[in-house]
Design an enzyme around this catalytic site. Structure first.
Site, PDB file in Angstrom:
ATOM      1  N   CYS A   6      -6.901 -23.708  -9.585  1.00 52.82           N
ATOM      2  CA  CYS A   6      -6.207 -24.389  -9.894  1.00 52.82           C
ATOM      3  C   CYS A   6      -5.302 -24.834 -10.952  1.00 52.82           C
ATOM      4  CB  CYS A   6      -6.754 -25.984  -8.969  1.00 52.82           C
ATOM      5  SG  CYS A   6      -6.039 -24.873  -7.395  1.00 52.82           S
TER       6      CYS A   6
ATOM      7  N   CYS B  54     -11.006 -27.708  -8.549  1.00 52.65           N
ATOM      8  CA  CYS B  54     -10.865 -26.366  -9.319  1.00 52.65           C
ATOM      9  C   CYS B  54     -10.097 -25.251 -10.241  1.00 52.65           C
ATOM     10  CB  CYS B  54      -9.649 -26.047  -7.570  1.00 52.65           C
ATOM     11  SG  CYS B  54      -8.938 -24.242  -7.511  1.00 52.65           S
TER      12      CYS B  54
END
Length: 118
Positions: free
Chosen positions: A33, A30
């Site tokens: 993230c 991600c």
């Protein structure tokens, strides 16, 4: 206190035994993230009185499902055994600092989580 990786086995104990816990539900694949990780880490260094926990959703799929995580990153905050905040999306450092300040000020009765469970 630096962040620490947790698993499903740690989650409930951490929620129930800690005054204030911030959880970062994330994934290695991600992009947002990866961008939020250093912000979360810096906040953990600036707030040694709070537990900062990271949950890799790919390695803890049961926990992510139980927590209702549908997007990453998701920030969840527990105070005195009760989930008080959950939101998907990466935050800027200033927004995370503001959220932490609000969480610290929020009055949550001790054992609120236990009372709700009865």
């Amino acid at each position: 206190m630096a962040t620490r990786a947790i698993t499903s086995a740690d989650f409930e104990k951490l929620v129930n035994d800690s005054d204030l816990v911030l959880f970062d539900f994330w994934a290695t694949w991600c992009g947002p993230c990866k961008a939020f990780g250093p912000v979360f880490e810096a906040a953990s260094e600036a707030n040694p009185d709070i537990v900062f926990a990271k949950v890799d959703i790919d390695q803890n799929q049961d926990l992510a499902a139980a927590a209702g995580i549908s997007a990453v990153p998701t920030l969840m905050i527990a105070k005195k055994g009760q989930i008080i905040f959950k939101q998907a999306g990466a935050l800027r450092a200033s927004d995370l600092d503001d959220l932490i300040a609000q969480a610290k000020k929020l009055e949550v009765p001790a054992n609120a989580g236990e009372a709700a469970a009865k």
